[in-house]
Design an enzyme around this catalytic site. Structure first.
Site, PDB file in Angstrom:
ATOM      1  N   ARG A  40       2.715  -3.221  -6.820  1.00  0.00           N
ATOM      2  CA  ARG A  40       1.929  -2.349  -5.932  1.00  0.00           C
ATOM      3  C   ARG A  40       1.611  -0.991  -6.563  1.00  0.00           C
ATOM      4  O   ARG A  40       0.564  -0.398  -6.292  1.00  0.00           O
ATOM      5  CB  ARG A  40       2.698  -2.164  -4.622  1.00  0.00           C
ATOM      6  CG  ARG A  40       1.973  -1.332  -3.579  1.00  0.00           C
ATOM      7  CD  ARG A  40       2.771  -1.286  -2.289  1.00  0.00           C
ATOM      8  NE  ARG A  40       2.449  -0.120  -1.478  1.00  0.00           N
ATOM      9  CZ  ARG A  40       1.495  -0.063  -0.573  1.00  0.00           C
ATOM     10  NH1 ARG A  40       0.748  -1.118  -0.345  1.00  0.00           N
ATOM     11  NH2 ARG A  40       1.277   1.044   0.123  1.00  0.00           N
ATOM     12  N   ILE A  64      -5.049   1.975   1.621  1.00  0.00           N
ATOM     13  CA  ILE A  64      -4.405   0.711   1.248  1.00  0.00           C
ATOM     14  C   ILE A  64      -3.352   0.466   2.320  1.00  0.00           C
ATOM     15  O   ILE A  64      -2.619   1.380   2.701  1.00  0.00           O
ATOM     16  CB  ILE A  64      -3.787   0.759  -0.175  1.00  0.00           C
ATOM     17  CG1 ILE A  64      -3.067  -0.563  -0.504  1.00  0.00           C
ATOM     18  CG2 ILE A  64      -2.868   1.950  -0.384  1.00  0.00           C
ATOM     19  CD1 ILE A  64      -2.565  -0.677  -1.948  1.00  0.00           C
ATOM     20  N   SER A  65      -3.325  -0.748   2.847  1.00  0.00           N
ATOM     21  CA  SER A  65      -2.391  -1.070   3.935  1.00  0.00           C
ATOM     22  C   SER A  65      -0.940  -0.928   3.484  1.00  0.00           C
ATOM     23  O   SER A  65      -0.635  -0.977   2.286  1.00  0.00           O
ATOM     24  CB  SER A  65      -2.608  -2.511   4.405  1.00  0.00           C
ATOM     25  OG  SER A  65      -3.868  -2.643   4.993  1.00  0.00           O
ATOM     26  N   ALA A  66      -0.051  -0.813   4.465  1.00  0.00           N
ATOM     27  CA  ALA A  66       1.390  -0.787   4.190  1.00  0.00           C
ATOM     28  C   ALA A  66       1.829  -2.150   3.659  1.00  0.00           C
ATOM     29  O   ALA A  66       1.249  -3.179   4.024  1.00  0.00           O
ATOM     30  CB  ALA A  66       2.145  -0.462   5.472  1.00  0.00           C
TER      31      ALA A  66
END
Length: 230
Positions: A40, A64-66
């Site tokens: 990530r 950006i999503s969790a």
């Protein structure tokens, strides 16, 4: 989720995935594998804590999503991300989930990212080039394009899996049309209140929709509206 200090990035990425397993977010071995493979940290802006379980701003009023949302979407789509299948990632942002999809469908499959901010397309390609999915990008089974994701990407349709990374007021018809019978789409739907909806296209072409969980995403909108922040 706390930010682990010390240790290499790969180690910290692994710890993040293990924590998601402990919290019961991930139960799939395949999802563990892909999230451990695609680091990530290569997909978040420099200086942001890559392994904290929260969404991050990536510029252009996008996020950006969790990690737990990525894990949730990967699990919901896992059966539709088998080797050789076709996947579409709408609002592909930094390219993280597109790289995960490409890793799961492999060189015989096809993973397409569509993002309407050209600068994000360019930077996402650079991110993917640094990641474990680089060879898939080079080989052509993974590609990222600038375009309006609400129109899908007809060239490689129909898709076994479609993921939408921004909330639509309603499900765009072109995306339903581009879903293969037996395929599945995961899309946040709603304005103020949003649900992550799972859209399954049955083999007879009929569609069934269920709500998975309440979510909070940036809106799926036009490029101009996004850049103006509404």
């Amino acid at each position: 989720m706390e930010h682990h200090s010390g240790g290499s990035g790969t180690n910290k990425n692994k710890q993040m995935v293990e924590q998601l397993q402990r919290y019961g977010v991930i139960s799939s071995k395949k999802v563990v594998e892909v999230m451990e493979t695609i680091d990530r940290a290569l997909f978040v802006p420099d200086g942001t804590p890559a392994y904290v379980d929260s969404p991050m701003a990536i510029g252009y009023n996008a996020t950006i999503s969790a990690p737990h949302m990525h894990a949730t979407c990967l699990q919901l789509l896992e059966e539709n991300l088998q080797p050789g299948m076709h996947a579409l990632d709408v609002g592909s942002g930094t390219g993280y989930l597109t790289a995960c999809f490409a890793t799961m469908v492999g060189p015989q499959g096809r993973a397409i990212g569509v993002e309407h901010i050209p600068e994000l397309v360019a930077s996402s390609i650079k991110n993917i080039e640094k990641s474990a999915a680089a060879s898939l990008l080079k080989g052509g089974s993974l590609s990222v394009h600038a375009g309006d994701g609400r129109e899908g990407w007809p060239e490689h349709a129909p898709y076994d899996a479609i993921h939408v990374g921004a909330a639509a007021p309603e499900i765009p018809q072109p995306l339903i049309d581009q879903l293969k019978p037996g395929g599945r789409m995961v899309i946040p739907v709603g304005k103020i209140f949003q649900d992550l909806q799972v859209v399954d296209k049955n083999l007879d072409g009929s569609v069934s929709i269920r709500s998975e969980t309440a979510v909070r995403y940036v809106p799926l909108t036009s490029r101009d509206a996004q850049l103006k922040g509404y």
